[in-house]
Structures are given as structure tokens and as C-alpha cells.
Design a protein around this motif. Structure first.
Motif, PDB file in Angstrom:
ATOM      1  N   UNK A   1       0.823  -1.208   0.000  1.00  0.00           N
ATOM      2  CA  UNK A   1       0.000   0.000   0.000  1.00  0.00           C
ATOM      3  C   UNK A   1       0.862   1.266   0.000  1.00  0.00           C
ATOM      4  N   UNK A   2       2.140   1.145  -0.429  1.00  0.00           N
ATOM      5  CA  UNK A   2       2.961   2.345  -0.519  1.00  0.00           C
ATOM      6  C   UNK A   2       2.571   3.134  -1.760  1.00  0.00           C
ATOM      7  N   UNK A   3       2.896   4.400  -1.748  1.00  0.00           N
ATOM      8  CA  UNK A   3       2.512   5.297  -2.831  1.00  0.00           C
ATOM      9  C   UNK A   3       3.055   4.823  -4.171  1.00  0.00           C
ATOM     10  N   UNK A   4       2.191   4.814  -5.189  1.00  0.00           N
ATOM     11  CA  UNK A   4       2.635   4.521  -6.538  1.00  0.00           C
ATOM     12  C   UNK A   4       2.647   3.054  -6.917  1.00  0.00           C
ATOM     13  N   UNK A   5       2.158   2.163  -6.048  1.00  0.00           N
ATOM     14  CA  UNK A   5       2.106   0.737  -6.369  1.00  0.00           C
ATOM     15  C   UNK A   5       0.766   0.412  -7.018  1.00  0.00           C
ATOM     16  N   UNK A   6       0.819  -0.357  -8.101  1.00  0.00           N
ATOM     17  CA  UNK A   6      -0.392  -0.921  -8.705  1.00  0.00           C
ATOM     18  C   UNK A   6      -0.335  -2.434  -8.515  1.00  0.00           C
ATOM     19  N   UNK A   7      -1.436  -3.033  -8.142  1.00  0.00           N
ATOM     20  CA  UNK A   7      -1.402  -4.489  -7.975  1.00  0.00           C
ATOM     21  C   UNK A   7      -2.779  -5.090  -8.218  1.00  0.00           C
ATOM     22  N   UNK A   8      -2.772  -6.403  -8.466  1.00  0.00           N
ATOM     23  CA  UNK A   8      -4.006  -7.156  -8.621  1.00  0.00           C
ATOM     24  C   UNK A   8      -3.827  -8.495  -7.918  1.00  0.00           C
ATOM     25  N   UNK A   9      -4.897  -9.002  -7.367  1.00  0.00           N
ATOM     26  CA  UNK A   9      -4.901 -10.313  -6.729  1.00  0.00           C
ATOM     27  C   UNK A   9      -5.721 -11.278  -7.581  1.00  0.00           C
ATOM     28  N   UNK A  10      -5.106 -12.373  -7.970  1.00  0.00           N
ATOM     29  CA  UNK A  10      -5.789 -13.418  -8.728  1.00  0.00           C
ATOM     30  C   UNK A  10      -5.891 -14.669  -7.859  1.00  0.00           C
ATOM     31  N   UNK A  11      -6.902 -15.469  -8.164  1.00  0.00           N
ATOM     32  CA  UNK A  11      -7.208 -16.626  -7.329  1.00  0.00           C
ATOM     33  C   UNK A  11      -7.567 -17.815  -8.204  1.00  0.00           C
ATOM     34  N   UNK A  12      -7.024 -18.983  -7.835  1.00  0.00           N
ATOM     35  CA  UNK A  12      -7.469 -20.230  -8.469  1.00  0.00           C
ATOM     36  C   UNK A  12      -7.748 -21.252  -7.380  1.00  0.00           C
ATOM     37  N   UNK A  13      -8.948 -21.828  -7.421  1.00  0.00           N
ATOM     38  CA  UNK A  13      -9.319 -22.900  -6.494  1.00  0.00           C
ATOM     39  C   UNK A  13      -9.502 -24.181  -7.287  1.00  0.00           C
ATOM     40  N   UNK A  14      -9.005 -25.280  -6.749  1.00  0.00           N
ATOM     41  CA  UNK A  14      -9.103 -26.558  -7.455  1.00  0.00           C
ATOM     42  C   UNK A  14     -10.566 -26.899  -7.726  1.00  0.00           C
ATOM     43  N   UNK A  15     -10.819 -27.470  -8.895  1.00  0.00           N
ATOM     44  CA  UNK A  15     -12.175 -27.799  -9.336  1.00  0.00           C
ATOM     45  C   UNK A  15     -12.432 -29.299  -9.215  1.00  0.00           C
TER      46      UNK A  15
END
Length: 309
Positions: free
Chosen positions: A112-126
Motif C-alpha cells: 500500500x505504498x505510494x505509486x504501487x499498482x497491484x491485482x490479486x488473482x485466485x485459483x481454487x481446485x475444481x
């Protein structure tokens, strides 16, 4: 009257686009103009560009961009196995699955520092996965683009199964280089490696750096957490920092093997080098409810830059 500096809006710097197969991709940007693109197909980083717009990750001109096959290039995630050392398909199956964006992720780290871009991706076993790998898991990936252009990947794997399981993991990182014969890797001197071209026979690295004159396919074990890839012609250095990933795979197919791969150009081995942070020699075991985390941070600096290995 003073003017306040504009506040960096991480969400405004994150864009959802689609590839030509209609699969969502997340584009991250930082205030200086660097960018990264991550596909929901496999949670694979497809592109990482510096602030000048130069592509830093290799993608083959013959890559097959069609599910269920993973694209040849970028940074595929290899789980729960790497290579063909197991009963599953090459490099495991999550690289061929469609992931989801987690809009409400649990805390992972201080991004959460200034200037950071991020995304969280998730995979759950099917249910389909359980037919050929009978363990339930949850795999989270946070991809972050830092203010200085660094690319950071953090993975968290959780056992949501009723029994323990073991796995291998790798960030299969394809770096762009100007000429493979002018590249050297520093930081792996005196480290033991398993040579996949010699039936995984164990050797010790003897040179003061790794250079390339023919095919290389090695797993360096119990490695330092900082490694440098020096591209002399381009006068730049990739600095690779890692946590929770004790091993490093170094791979270049060279001429003969390049010609045998349908999704790889005959001469493309000259502009590509894989240096993968991995956990391979000793598979990781998770008991029910346990989790494992691994981190990879990629930096590009001028080759005159001084850093401590």
C-alpha cells in the motif's frame, strides 16, 4: 497558495482488457509509465515494460494463444509440478486454467505504498482437477508493479484438503536478451546443480559466471536469494530477488531443440533466457490448513549499477 500533489490512484492505474480469445487481462501501470499485463488464463504475466516502453519478457512469435495451451513466454506459474517429473502434464495444470480476480483479498504484504499498482488473482481446485490430482487447494497470486518499475509476484498456496499433499512450484520467467552468447549469470558460483541433459546428474558450478555456448537445462539447488543476469550488448542487468524459492532453473534450448518446438522460432533462442525462481529439489509438503508463500522480484538496472551478491 500551495498545491497538493495528486494522490496516486491504484485502481485507476489498473485496467481490464481482453485478448483475442476474449479472456480477461489485467494491465497495471505506474506513475512513470512502466506497465505489466497479467492474463486470467493461468495467472500468467504476459508483458512487463519499462518506462521507455521496452518489453522485458520474451514471448515467442510462434506462441499459441489459445486455451487450453499456455503461451510460450512471459511468466507461467508451474504448479503442482515443474517439467515432466511427475504424473501430471508438463509444468502442472494451473497454467492452463482460468483464474478469477479477487476484489477482496486477505492481507498479503505491505503493497500500500505510494505509486504501487497491484491485482490479486485466485485459483481454487475444481471437481475436474480432483480427478487427476486428488487434493483441494487455493492458490493466490498478487502481481505488483512498484513505483520504480519493479515487478513483484507473490504466491500463497493453502491446503484446504483433508490430507497432506506435496508439490513443486516455479515462476517460469522468460527474459528478453539481446544475444544469448553475450549474457552471463552471476550469483550461482560454487552452487550445485542437477543437469537435465545428463540424467539429472549432480555437478558443482565451477565458473565465476554462467555463460552460454550450447543448450543449458539445469536446476541449481539451495541458491542465494539474489541473482543477476547481465546483458552486455544492451548494457542492462536483471536483478532477481526471491523468497521461499530455494532453487533456480536456468534454461536455453539452443538451436536443435528450438527447431523441434512448434511454438518457438528456430532462431529465437538467441533472444531468450529462462531464469526461474523455484522450489523443486525438495517438494513442499502442506498439512491440512497450512499454507506456503513464495516471492519473486524482478528489477532492471544499467549494467554499471553496483549491487551486492
Amino acid at each position: 497558495m500551495g498545491h497538493s500533489a495528486p494522490v496516486w490512484d491504484c485502481r485507476a492505474a489498473t485496467e481490464i482488457t481482453q485478448d483475442w480469445n476474449g479472456i480477461d487481462q489485467v494491465v497495471l501501470r505506474n506513475p512513470k509509465g512502466a506497465s505489466a499485463r497479467i492474463s486470467l488464463h493461468g495467472g500468467q504475466v504476459c508483458s512487463w515494460r519499462n518506462e521507455q516502453g521496452e518489453e522485458l519478457l520474451f514471448t515467442s512469435s510462434k506462441a499459441i494463444f489459445k486455451a487450453p495451451k499456455a503461451m510460450r513466454g512471459g511468466i507461467p506459474i508451474c504448479f503442482p509440478q515443474f517439467g515432466s517429473c511427475g504424473s501430471l502434464e508438463q509444468h502442472g495444470f494451473v497454467k492452463n486454467k482460468i483464474w478469477t480476480i479477487d476484489d477482496n483479498p486477505p492481507p498479503m504484504c505491505s503493497d500500500d505504498i505510494e505509486g504501487v499498482s497491484f491485482v490479486d488473482l485466485l485459483y481454487r481446485s475444481s471437481e475436474e482437477d480432483l480427478k487427476f490430482w486428488p487434493y483441494s487447494f487455493e492458490l493466490r497470486l498478487r502481481a505488483s508493479l512498484l513505483p520504480d518499475g519493479d515487478l513483484v509476484l507473490r504466491s500463497r498456496i493453502r491446503n484446504v484438503n483433508g490430507k497432506p499433499f506435496g508439490f513443486s512450484f516455479a515462476y517460469h520467467t522468460h527474459l528478453v536478451v539481446s544475444d544469448i552468447s553475450e549474457v552471463r549469470i552471476e550469483g550461482l558460483e560454487t552452487v550445485d546443480f542437477l543437469d537435465n541433459l545428463c540424467q539429472k546428474e549432480r555437478f558443482t558450478e565451477q565458473g565465476d559466471a554462467i555463460t552460454f555456448e550450447s543448450e543449458v537445462d539445469r536446476v541449481y539447488v539451495s541458491t542465494p536469494n539474489l541473482i543477476a543476469v547481465l546483458d552486455h550488448e544492451r548494457k542492462r542487468t536483471y536483478v532477481i530477488r526471491k523468497e521461499g524459492l530455494p532453487d533456480v532453473v536456468v534454461w536455453n534450448p539452443w538451436e536443435k531443440k528450438s527447431k523441434a518446438m512448434v511454438d518457438f522460432g528456430d532462431e529465437e533462442y538467441k533472444q531468450m533466457l529462462c531464469v526461474n525462481g523455484a522450489a523443486l529439489e525438495r517438494p513442499i509438503t502442506l498439512r491440512p490448513g497450512e499454507e506456503w508463500t513464495g516471492k519473486l522480484q524482478l528489477t532492471v538496472v544499467p549494467s554499471s549499477f553496483s549491487f551486492d551478491l
